[in-house]
Scaffold this motif. Structure first.
Motif, PDB file in Angstrom:
ATOM      1  N   TYR A 229      22.764  23.879  -9.908  1.00  0.00           N
ATOM      2  CA  TYR A 229      22.571  25.289  -9.557  1.00  0.00           C
ATOM      3  C   TYR A 229      23.152  26.214 -10.627  1.00  0.00           C
ATOM      4  CZ  TYR A 229      21.524  23.181  -5.038  1.00  0.00           C
ATOM      5  OH  TYR A 229      20.996  22.412  -4.025  1.00  0.00           O
TER       6      TYR A 229
ATOM      7  N   ALA B 165      19.344  31.971  -7.665  1.00  0.00           N
ATOM      8  CA  ALA B 165      20.232  30.951  -8.221  1.00  0.00           C
ATOM      9  C   ALA B 165      21.678  31.212  -7.805  1.00  0.00           C
ATOM     10  CB  ALA B 165      20.116  30.931  -9.742  1.00  0.00           C
TER      11      ALA B 165
ATOM     12  N   THR C  84      20.528  26.273 -13.375  1.00  0.00           N
ATOM     13  CA  THR C  84      19.468  27.222 -13.041  1.00  0.00           C
ATOM     14  C   THR C  84      19.943  28.654 -13.261  1.00  0.00           C
ATOM     15  OG1 THR C  84      18.670  25.688 -11.340  1.00  0.00           O
ATOM     16  CG2 THR C  84      17.873  27.955 -11.231  1.00  0.00           C
TER      17      THR C  84
ATOM     18  N   ALA D 250      22.157  30.063  -4.260  1.00  0.00           N
ATOM     19  CA  ALA D 250      22.293  28.605  -4.185  1.00  0.00           C
ATOM     20  C   ALA D 250      23.722  28.188  -4.517  1.00  0.00           C
ATOM     21  CB  ALA D 250      21.302  27.934  -5.124  1.00  0.00           C
TER      22      ALA D 250
ATOM     23  N   GLY E  39      16.654  20.412  -6.768  1.00  0.00           N
ATOM     24  CA  GLY E  39      18.015  20.277  -7.257  1.00  0.00           C
ATOM     25  C   GLY E  39      18.360  18.801  -7.405  1.00  0.00           C
TER      26      GLY E  39
ATOM     27  N   ASP F 170      17.139  27.529  -4.858  1.00  0.00           N
ATOM     28  CA  ASP F 170      16.948  27.027  -6.219  1.00  0.00           C
ATOM     29  C   ASP F 170      15.461  26.915  -6.543  1.00  0.00           C
ATOM     30  OD1 ASP F 170      18.306  25.715  -8.636  1.00  0.00           O
ATOM     31  OD2 ASP F 170      16.892  24.149  -8.031  1.00  0.00           O
TER      32      ASP F 170
END
Length: 221
Positions: free
Chosen positions: A157, A144, A160, A147, A217, A124
């Motif tokens: 996540y 991303a 993102t 993640a 995160g 991330d």
């Protein structure tokens, strides 16, 4: 979270003065008082400058105060003491992004991934380093997505991922990612705003990717 520092520092009844000091500073951080936490932690580091945990916490406190150069310096201290620990490079990456040193920020983020490739937090961070640099959006999207694959239950996540997909121009996919994030965390104002932008219900900010973002995160923020 900062409580991680407090819990580990107070894990034994006969904790060292360093661990006790870290626990006190972390508790202040939990109570949203980073300035007092810094004042508490400074004498701890003066007495024990070899404490990796103290330098990492100091770096995060400095970031919370918007003191990005001191944050980078603290993170670099942690890296020098424990080069194998991914938290130092990840924290340094955040500070470097905020300082506009994007090449270094991306490099540090990848260094964290190399040190601990199974941790979604570092993937991330790679995505955010690239998004903040306004480049390599395909690599940001892949980071991303990685993640999410490592932790599919973390709303941040998907947020993102939605930003990365938006940057690539994949609006429908970006909308789906943001909707997923909001199903998991309905009260996230950042995700709400970005979805409203995609739906034409809000004005896109001039430089949305330059603004605040998560360090590691939501779970470890």
């Amino acid at each position: 979270m900062s409580s991680d520092f407090a819990q580990s520092a107070a894990a034994t009844p006969e904790a060292s003065p360093t661990r006790q000091g870290i626990a006190r500073a972390a508790a202040l951080f939990e109570r949203m008082d980073p300035a007092e936490a810094v004042r508490t932690l400074e004498p701890v580091l003066a007495a024990d400058p070899s404490s990796v945990e103290a330098w990492l916490l100091m770096a995060r406190l400095r970031l919370a105060l918007g003191e990005n150069q001191p944050a980078l310096e603290a993170a670099n201290k942690a890296i020098a003491l424990a080069p194998e620990d991914p938290r130092g490079p990840a924290t340094a990456s955040r500070a470097l992004s905020l300082l506009g040193r994007h090449d270094d920020a991306v490099s540090m983020a990848y260094r964290a991934v190399i040190a601990d490739p199974k941790n979604p937090l570092w993937h991330d961070r790679v995505a955010w380093a690239l998004l903040t640099a306004d480049r390599q959006f395909a690599d940001a999207e892949q980071a991303a997505r990685t993640a999410i694959g490592l932790d599919p239950n973390e709303a941040h996540y998907y947020f993102t991922h939605g930003l990365a997909l938006d940057a690539l121009g994949h609006i429908d996919q970006a909308r789906r990612a943001l909707l997923t994030s909001l199903r998991m965390e309905p009260d996230n104002p950042a995700a709400q705003h970005r979805l409203a932008v995609l739906n034409g219900e809000a004005v896109r900010e001039a430089a949305p990717k330059k603004r605040g973002f998560k360090l590691f995160g939501r779970k470890k923020d």
